[in-house]
Write a protein that holds these residues in place. Structure first.
Motif, PDB file in Angstrom:
ATOM      1  N   ALA A 173       1.744  -8.658  -5.569  1.00  0.00           N
ATOM      2  CA  ALA A 173       2.719  -9.491  -6.285  1.00  0.00           C
ATOM      3  C   ALA A 173       3.334  -8.737  -7.460  1.00  0.00           C
ATOM      4  O   ALA A 173       3.517  -9.284  -8.545  1.00  0.00           O
ATOM      5  CB  ALA A 173       2.066 -10.782  -6.752  1.00  0.00           C
ATOM      6  N   GLY A 174       3.615  -7.446  -7.238  1.00  0.00           N
ATOM      7  CA  GLY A 174       4.261  -6.628  -8.251  1.00  0.00           C
ATOM      8  C   GLY A 174       3.329  -5.997  -9.249  1.00  0.00           C
ATOM      9  O   GLY A 174       3.769  -5.225 -10.112  1.00  0.00           O
ATOM     10  N   ARG A 175       2.028  -6.262  -9.144  1.00  0.00           N
ATOM     11  CA  ARG A 175       1.056  -5.740 -10.118  1.00  0.00           C
ATOM     12  C   ARG A 175       0.189  -4.668  -9.468  1.00  0.00           C
ATOM     13  O   ARG A 175      -0.289  -4.833  -8.342  1.00  0.00           O
ATOM     14  CB  ARG A 175       0.175  -6.886 -10.623  1.00  0.00           C
ATOM     15  N   ASP A 176      -0.024  -3.587 -10.191  1.00  0.00           N
ATOM     16  CA  ASP A 176      -0.904  -2.527  -9.702  1.00  0.00           C
ATOM     17  C   ASP A 176      -2.356  -2.995  -9.797  1.00  0.00           C
ATOM     18  O   ASP A 176      -2.866  -3.242 -10.898  1.00  0.00           O
ATOM     19  CB  ASP A 176      -0.698  -1.251 -10.526  1.00  0.00           C
ATOM     20  N   VAL A 177      -3.027  -3.128  -8.651  1.00  0.00           N
ATOM     21  CA  VAL A 177      -4.417  -3.589  -8.641  1.00  0.00           C
ATOM     22  C   VAL A 177      -5.349  -2.503  -8.099  1.00  0.00           C
ATOM     23  O   VAL A 177      -6.493  -2.787  -7.745  1.00  0.00           O
ATOM     24  CB  VAL A 177      -4.564  -4.882  -7.803  1.00  0.00           C
ATOM     25  N   THR A 178      -4.885  -1.270  -8.074  1.00  0.00           N
ATOM     26  CA  THR A 178      -5.654  -0.179  -7.467  1.00  0.00           C
ATOM     27  C   THR A 178      -7.044  -0.050  -8.073  1.00  0.00           C
ATOM     28  O   THR A 178      -8.005   0.263  -7.364  1.00  0.00           O
ATOM     29  CB  THR A 178      -4.897   1.160  -7.631  1.00  0.00           C
ATOM     30  N   ARG A 179      -7.177  -0.296  -9.354  1.00  0.00           N
ATOM     31  CA  ARG A 179      -8.465  -0.162 -10.039  1.00  0.00           C
ATOM     32  C   ARG A 179      -9.040  -1.515 -10.451  1.00  0.00           C
ATOM     33  O   ARG A 179      -9.987  -1.566 -11.242  1.00  0.00           O
ATOM     34  CB  ARG A 179      -8.303   0.734 -11.276  1.00  0.00           C
TER      35      ARG A 179
ATOM     36  N   VAL B 280      -2.387   0.369  -4.663  1.00  0.00           N
ATOM     37  CA  VAL B 280      -2.254  -0.964  -4.074  1.00  0.00           C
ATOM     38  C   VAL B 280      -1.584  -1.847  -5.104  1.00  0.00           C
ATOM     39  O   VAL B 280      -2.039  -1.939  -6.254  1.00  0.00           O
ATOM     40  CB  VAL B 280      -3.629  -1.569  -3.706  1.00  0.00           C
ATOM     41  N   ARG B 281      -0.492  -2.490  -4.711  1.00  0.00           N
ATOM     42  CA  ARG B 281       0.197  -3.428  -5.585  1.00  0.00           C
ATOM     43  C   ARG B 281       0.172  -4.807  -4.953  1.00  0.00           C
ATOM     44  O   ARG B 281       0.413  -4.948  -3.754  1.00  0.00           O
ATOM     45  CB  ARG B 281       1.640  -3.003  -5.857  1.00  0.00           C
TER      46      ARG B 281
ATOM     47  N   ALA C 111       0.865  -1.176   0.000  1.00  0.00           N
ATOM     48  CA  ALA C 111       0.000   0.000   0.000  1.00  0.00           C
ATOM     49  C   ALA C 111       0.902   1.226   0.000  1.00  0.00           C
ATOM     50  O   ALA C 111       1.794   1.335   0.850  1.00  0.00           O
ATOM     51  CB  ALA C 111      -0.901   0.005   1.234  1.00  0.00           C
ATOM     52  N   ASP C 112       0.683   2.115  -0.939  1.00  0.00           N
ATOM     53  CA  ASP C 112       1.559   3.277  -1.090  1.00  0.00           C
ATOM     54  C   ASP C 112       0.730   4.549  -1.095  1.00  0.00           C
ATOM     55  O   ASP C 112       0.048   4.862  -2.070  1.00  0.00           O
ATOM     56  CB  ASP C 112       2.356   3.163  -2.393  1.00  0.00           C
ATOM     57  N   GLY C 113       0.761   5.262   0.029  1.00  0.00           N
ATOM     58  CA  GLY C 113       0.057   6.545   0.118  1.00  0.00           C
ATOM     59  C   GLY C 113      -1.442   6.449  -0.067  1.00  0.00           C
ATOM     60  O   GLY C 113      -2.066   7.378  -0.578  1.00  0.00           O
ATOM     61  N   LEU C 114      -2.049   5.354   0.385  1.00  0.00           N
ATOM     62  CA  LEU C 114      -3.482   5.155   0.183  1.00  0.00           C
ATOM     63  C   LEU C 114      -4.296   6.220   0.906  1.00  0.00           C
ATOM     64  O   LEU C 114      -4.047   6.522   2.073  1.00  0.00           O
ATOM     65  CB  LEU C 114      -3.911   3.780   0.685  1.00  0.00           C
TER      66      LEU C 114
END
Length: 239
Positions: free
Chosen positions: A63-69, A60-61, A6-9
């Protein structure tokens, strides 16, 4: 390997900053706990991580994948799973059917039945496979929800207050099951719970929220001595 990041959520509801710039990671086969007083933003954070709410900012990432949307059901297919604070099970069918349905929905196909038997045994519910959910004890229902989550063979499972309503020997059983998940199911765990015996007993790291922000993070022994954490839980006079 970082399994979840989680990065700056952020999630704002009008002028209310329910989650305000939260960042943390969960490593491969690691158990990380998220704690905080009521109203600290834990429930909103869970919704953001699983895609039930859309973030106002940050990412939100998995396993290395951006899943934010990415939609919640797609996150399940990618390897994320969760339990819920309240009991969410099909009460009119048996325990095995609940777990089998979860495995089938996650695309586990023809091996969903055997996987259900395996998951029930893992949480200590072998022998009650044919029992109706409504006939199970409270602890058995809580353990069954974990079996349901594990039926998708996730790489990360988010346990949202799994120990609610348990104490004594029941809590000890829950602790034993959660401790074994990383090594025996090859799965990381993000644990959200108010029970200090549980989080202190199983978590390698803790992240503490208050008013939507991270106020402390680190090993449990360090976090529980942090003055900011003591103040958040017990008030400034306790520090």
């Amino acid at each position: 390997m970082t399994m979840l990041e989680a990065d700056g959520l952020r999630r704002h509801f009008g002028g209310v900053k329910a989650v305000d710039g939260v960042s943390f990671t969960v490593g491969e086969r690691e158990i990380v706990g998220v704690i905080g007083p009521n109203g600290s933003g834990k429930s909103t954070l869970v919704s953001l991580l699983m895609g039930n709410n859309r973030a106002s900012g940050g990412s939100v990432r998995f396993a290395g994948r951006d899943v934010t949307r990415v939609a919640p059901h797609r996150r399940v297919h990618l390897g994320m799973a969760r339990t819920f604070q309240e009991t969410r099970l099909f009460g009119d069918v048996d325990a095995t059917s609940n777990v089998t349905l979860a495995g089938t929905e996650a695309g586990r196909g023809t091996d969903a039945g055997q996987l259900a038997t395996d998951c029930l045994a893992f949480v200590g519910l072998d022998g009650i496979e044919g029992a109706a959910v409504d006939d199970l004890t409270h602890l058995q229902q809580r353990l069954l929800m974990i079996a349901v989550a594990l039926a998708s063979r996730p790489s990360l499972v988010l346990l949202d207050e799994p120990a609610v309503g348990t104490a004594g020997e029941e809590l000890s059983r829950m602790i034993d099951v959660i401790r074994r998940i990383p090594a025996e199911r090859d799965c990381s765990v993000l644990l959200i719970d108010h029970n200090m015996r549980l989080v202190m007993g199983v978590c390698e790291r803790l992240v503490v929220l208050d008013f939507g922000k991270v106020i402390a993070s680190g090993p449990p022994a360090e976090v529980r001595e942090d003055p900011r954490v003591i103040e958040a839980y017990f008030g400034a006079e306790a520090v």
